[in-house]
Write a protein that holds these residues in place. Structure first.
Motif, short mmCIF file in Angstrom:
data_model
loop_
_atom_site.label_atom_id
_atom_site.label_comp_id
_atom_site.label_asym_id
_atom_site.label_seq_id
_atom_site.Cartn_x
_atom_site.Cartn_y
_atom_site.Cartn_z
N LEU A 101 34.63 -34.15 -3.33
CA LEU A 101 34.05 -34.87 -4.47
C LEU A 101 32.89 -35.77 -4.05
O LEU A 101 31.90 -35.91 -4.77
CB LEU A 101 35.13 -35.71 -5.16
CG LEU A 101 34.77 -36.41 -6.47
CD1 LEU A 101 34.38 -35.39 -7.54
CD2 LEU A 101 35.96 -37.25 -6.95
N ARG A 102 33.02 -36.37 -2.87
CA ARG A 102 32.03 -37.36 -2.44
C ARG A 102 31.11 -36.80 -1.37
O ARG A 102 31.52 -36.03 -0.50
CB ARG A 102 32.74 -38.60 -1.90
CG ARG A 102 31.80 -39.70 -1.46
CD ARG A 102 32.48 -41.03 -1.33
NE ARG A 102 31.52 -42.07 -0.95
CZ ARG A 102 31.69 -43.36 -1.17
NH1 ARG A 102 32.79 -43.79 -1.76
NH2 ARG A 102 30.78 -44.23 -0.79
N ALA A 103 29.85 -37.20 -1.45
CA ALA A 103 28.88 -36.83 -0.43
C ALA A 103 29.26 -37.49 0.90
O ALA A 103 29.97 -38.50 0.93
CB ALA A 103 27.48 -37.27 -0.85
N SER A 104 28.79 -36.91 1.99
CA SER A 104 29.09 -37.47 3.30
C SER A 104 28.38 -38.81 3.49
O SER A 104 27.47 -39.16 2.74
CB SER A 104 28.64 -36.51 4.41
OG SER A 104 27.22 -36.46 4.47
N ARG A 105 28.83 -39.54 4.49
CA ARG A 105 28.24 -40.85 4.78
C ARG A 105 26.74 -40.74 5.04
O ARG A 105 25.95 -41.50 4.49
CB ARG A 105 28.95 -41.45 6.00
CG ARG A 105 28.36 -42.75 6.49
CD ARG A 105 29.03 -43.22 7.78
NE ARG A 105 28.42 -44.44 8.25
CZ ARG A 105 28.74 -45.65 7.81
NH1 ARG A 105 29.66 -45.79 6.89
NH2 ARG A 105 28.15 -46.72 8.30
N GLU A 106 26.36 -39.78 5.87
CA GLU A 106 24.95 -39.63 6.20
C GLU A 106 24.13 -39.24 4.98
O GLU A 106 23.02 -39.74 4.77
CB GLU A 106 24.80 -38.57 7.30
CG GLU A 106 23.38 -38.46 7.87
CD GLU A 106 22.98 -39.65 8.71
OE1 GLU A 106 21.78 -39.80 8.97
OE2 GLU A 106 23.87 -40.45 9.09
N GLU A 107 24.68 -38.38 4.13
CA GLU A 107 23.98 -37.97 2.91
C GLU A 107 23.80 -39.15 1.96
O GLU A 107 22.74 -39.31 1.36
CB GLU A 107 24.77 -36.85 2.21
CG GLU A 107 24.74 -35.53 2.94
CD GLU A 107 25.70 -34.51 2.34
OE1 GLU A 107 25.49 -33.30 2.57
OE2 GLU A 107 26.67 -34.91 1.66
N GLU A 108 24.83 -39.95 1.84
CA GLU A 108 24.73 -41.11 0.95
C GLU A 108 23.70 -42.11 1.45
O GLU A 108 22.93 -42.68 0.67
CB GLU A 108 26.10 -41.78 0.84
CG GLU A 108 26.12 -42.94 -0.13
CD GLU A 108 27.50 -43.58 -0.27
OE1 GLU A 108 27.57 -44.73 -0.73
OE2 GLU A 108 28.50 -42.92 0.09
N LEU A 109 23.68 -42.34 2.75
CA LEU A 109 22.74 -43.31 3.30
C LEU A 109 21.30 -42.80 3.22
O LEU A 109 20.38 -43.57 2.94
CB LEU A 109 23.11 -43.63 4.75
CG LEU A 109 24.40 -44.44 4.93
CD1 LEU A 109 24.77 -44.53 6.40
CD2 LEU A 109 24.25 -45.84 4.34
N CYS A 110 21.10 -41.53 3.48
CA CYS A 110 19.74 -40.96 3.39
C CYS A 110 19.28 -40.87 1.94
O CYS A 110 18.08 -40.93 1.66
CB CYS A 110 19.71 -39.57 4.02
SG CYS A 110 19.84 -39.57 5.80
N GLY A 111 20.20 -40.73 1.01
CA GLY A 111 19.84 -40.55 -0.39
C GLY A 111 20.08 -39.12 -0.83
O GLY A 111 19.79 -38.17 -0.08
N LEU A 112 20.63 -38.95 -2.02
CA LEU A 112 20.98 -37.62 -2.50
C LEU A 112 19.76 -36.80 -2.90
O LEU A 112 19.84 -35.57 -2.98
CB LEU A 112 21.94 -37.73 -3.68
CG LEU A 112 23.27 -38.46 -3.37
CD1 LEU A 112 24.19 -38.44 -4.58
CD2 LEU A 112 23.96 -37.82 -2.17
N ASP A 113 18.63 -37.45 -3.16
CA ASP A 113 17.41 -36.68 -3.45
C ASP A 113 17.07 -35.75 -2.30
O ASP A 113 16.81 -34.55 -2.51
CB ASP A 113 16.23 -37.63 -3.69
CG ASP A 113 16.26 -38.30 -5.05
OD1 ASP A 113 17.25 -38.08 -5.78
OD2 ASP A 113 15.31 -39.02 -5.38
N LEU A 114 17.09 -36.28 -1.10
CA LEU A 114 16.71 -35.49 0.07
C LEU A 114 17.82 -34.53 0.48
O LEU A 114 17.58 -33.33 0.70
CB LEU A 114 16.37 -36.43 1.23
CG LEU A 114 15.98 -35.76 2.55
CD1 LEU A 114 14.73 -34.91 2.37
CD2 LEU A 114 15.77 -36.80 3.64
N THR A 115 19.05 -35.02 0.56
CA THR A 115 20.13 -34.22 1.13
C THR A 115 20.65 -33.16 0.16
O THR A 115 21.09 -32.09 0.58
CB THR A 115 21.28 -35.12 1.58
OG1 THR A 115 21.75 -35.89 0.46
CG2 THR A 115 20.82 -36.08 2.67
N GLU A 116 20.65 -33.44 -1.13
CA GLU A 116 21.17 -32.49 -2.11
C GLU A 116 20.10 -31.57 -2.67
O GLU A 116 20.38 -30.44 -3.06
CB GLU A 116 21.83 -33.25 -3.28
CG GLU A 116 23.14 -33.94 -2.92
CD GLU A 116 24.34 -33.01 -3.04
OE1 GLU A 116 24.15 -31.78 -2.99
OE2 GLU A 116 25.46 -33.52 -3.19
#
Length: 571
Positions: free
Chosen positions: A388-403
């Motif tokens: 359900l939740r994005a990974s720590r690194e994804e959340e810190l980088c921002g979901l625009d870039l990682t998702e």
């Protein structure tokens, strides 16, 4: 059936206005959250409508309005059955279907705000579909589809419970299961404010929602052909506007007293709180009743936001739970007290006795319990399958870039770096199988001896934006008292990370980075370097660079001190 042009146009106009609420929710949620998640939020508000539309067409509408039992309508894929029993006078089937479709999409989009900035996009698409397929249609059947609550006399004119509380309960359960955003609470549980990046977006979103609410509530008369319907529509419009305005006035006064300044974001939340609260009884209460509902919601929204933030520790970036769940339930209950008897049974304060209030309370409790159980099961399944939740690194980088591979939603605009604490001062766990290596080859500078001129050294650190707070806290722990931080763009030997925009590869990408400049004399240079490497290291491309320079002199402008003395704290 003989169709009415006036009634049909009125319903279609209302459908168009309610559809445009998606724009309001998009801007409101994007404005109250951080820039690095803007594209993700806009995408979610697009897709909950685009996923919800076919889901409601295939399953939802039949479940909600089919002639089934008091608990469930019928399974009618692609709406091929007969619905004459439920259609408003003079309104064609497909006009009524699109009107109900946009209401369904509104319930689904409410959840996005409370779970913003940390939810996986794939998970969002799944539970958004589930809301449109089963959750909203079943409770909607109870209220608007001739189900058991409708048979008891439950009154929810335009959806305080049917739409807003349903979405608000889903948001509450989802935010609780997800947990707070990284940096929202310190180790003692004290909340940190994570500022929204664009209050103008949020304000415009609220004004759009306010404007569209006239269609949301007003067009729920589903007709304008008779004098009675026209009179009701006028009262609905006036009550809708009055409740929102009174909520804002009350919240402004409360925040001015409590915080010593009138709170901008909370007052905009109050406008939505008043609109949600009046939606159930906008046709049934007098203007005085609407003003009372607005004032009560204006009080509630402030204390509900504080309760969820400080006591319940439920991180709701946009206040969706307080606005839609709390004020949706409250407005429905207040209808049982303040209904004048014009369009429904009179409420308790108007001589109608306890019956309507009891039915309203039963409906609120039953719908909340049903939605909470079903959405919990859905979230539990998602959490234990795709996550359900994005990974720590994804959340810190921002979901625009990682998702989405979106470097920024604001190309061409300089944005402030994210300064949310990231468990400041702790070492980052290596996220790959790359061995720890020296970030750069550094010439060690020996400590100076007494009687010699202290050496001045500048250390320039280039790192990822979301590492700033961690780095800053670590530097202060080793005695660094001054630093200069710049928001820069750049790339290393890899020429950035290739991404695609509209199918075309972006070449020579300049990635947003943070540059931290530190000049040291007392603190050993190697200690600064090793500390920076510890907190910045992940083992992947893009961790950053550290540059070391000799400094000829430093001058403190205020005192005229130079060299070593210019870098020391005032005793």
């Amino acid at each position: 059936m003989e169709y009415s042009a006036v009634n049909t146009i009125w319903v279609l106009l209302g459908a168009a206005l309610v559809f445009f609420m998606q724009a309001g929710f998009s801007l409101c949620e994007a404005g109250f959250t951080r820039a690095k998640n803007t594209g993700n939020i806009l995408m979610k508000n697009l897709m909950d409508f685009c996923i919800g539309t076919p889901a409601y067409w295939l399953v939802g509408f039949g479940v909600m309005f089919g002639m089934g039992t008091g608990l469930f309508g019928t399974f009618d894929p692609m709406i091929r059955g007969e619905y004459g029993h439920i259609l408003p006078a003079g309104v064609p089937l497909w006009a009524f279907v699109i009107f109900q479709t946009v209401f369904c999409a509104t319930a689904a989009t409410i959840v996005s705000g409370a779970m913003a900035e940390r939810t996986k996009f794939s998970a969002y698409c799944i539970y958004s579909a589930a809301i449109s397929l089963i959750i909203y249609p079943i409770s909607g059947h109870w209220i608007w589809g001739g189900g058991w609550l409708a048979q008891l006399g439950f009154h929810d004119f335009a959806g305080s419970t049917a739409v807003h509380m349903v979405g608000g309960v889903c948001a509450l359960i989802g935010a609780k299961i997800l947990g707070p955003r990284i940096g929202k609470y310190d180790k003692d549980g004290k909340p940190h404010a994570i500022l929204g990046h664009n209050i103008s977006f949020a304000a415009l979103g609220v004004f759009i929602l306010w404007f569209c609410w006239f269609g949301f509530n007003g067009a729920s008369t589903v007709g304008m052909e008779s004098d009675a319907l026209m009179e009701t529509a006028g009262r609905v419009f006036f009550n809708t506007n009055l409740a929102a305005a009174m909520a804002c006035v009350v919240t402004l006064m409360i925040t001015w007293i409590r915080y010593k300044k009138p709170d901008v974001s909370m007052t905009y939340n109050a406008a939505l709180a008043g609109l949600v609260g009046i939606t159930a009884g906008c046709d049934a209460v007098s203007p005085l009743g609407a003003a009372v509902i607005g004032m009560i919601c204006g009080v509630l929204v402030v204390f509900a936001v504080e309760f969820f933030d400080k006591i319940a520790k439920i991180d709701d970036p946009v206040g969706a739970v307080s606005v839609h769940c709390v004020c949706g339930a409250t407005g429905t209950l207040l209808t049982g007290l303040l209904a004048t008897g014009i369009t429904t049974e009179a409420g308790l304060f108007y001589g109608g006795g306890w019956h309507l209030l009891g039915v309203q309370a039963l409906g609120v409790f039953a719908v909340a319990a049903y939605v909470a159980v079903v959405i919990y099961i859905i979230f539990w399944v998602i959490q234990h399958t795709i996550g359900l939740r994005a990974s720590r690194e994804e959340e810190l980088c921002g979901l625009d870039l990682t998702e989405h591979g979106l470097l920024t939603a604001y190309a061409g605009f300089a944005m402030l770096p994210d300064t949310t604490p990231d468990d400041a001062g702790t070492a980052t766990v290596v996220s790959g199988d790359i061995p720890v290596a020296e970030a750069v080859v550094v010439k060690k500078v020996p400590s100076f001896d007494a009687g010699t001129v202290p050496k001045l050294t500048k250390i320039e650190i280039i790192c990822k934006e979301h590492k700033l707070e961690t780095l800053k806290a670590a530097m202060m722990q080793i005695g660094i008292t001054g630093m200069t931080v710049s928001h820069v763009l750049g790339c290393g030997v890899q020429k950035g990370k290739p991404e695609y925009y509209r199918g075309v590869q972006i070449e020579a990408t300049l990635l947003p980075k943070i540059q931290v400049d530190i000049v040291v004399s007392k603190v050993p240079v190697q200690q600064v370097i090793e500390t920076a490497k510890t907190v910045l290291y992940t083992g992947h491309i893009g961790d950053g660079k550290i540059f070391v320079y000799d400094v000829e002199n430093v001058v403190k402008v205020r005192t005229g001190e130079e060299g070593f003395d210019a870098l020391q704290d005032v005793e």
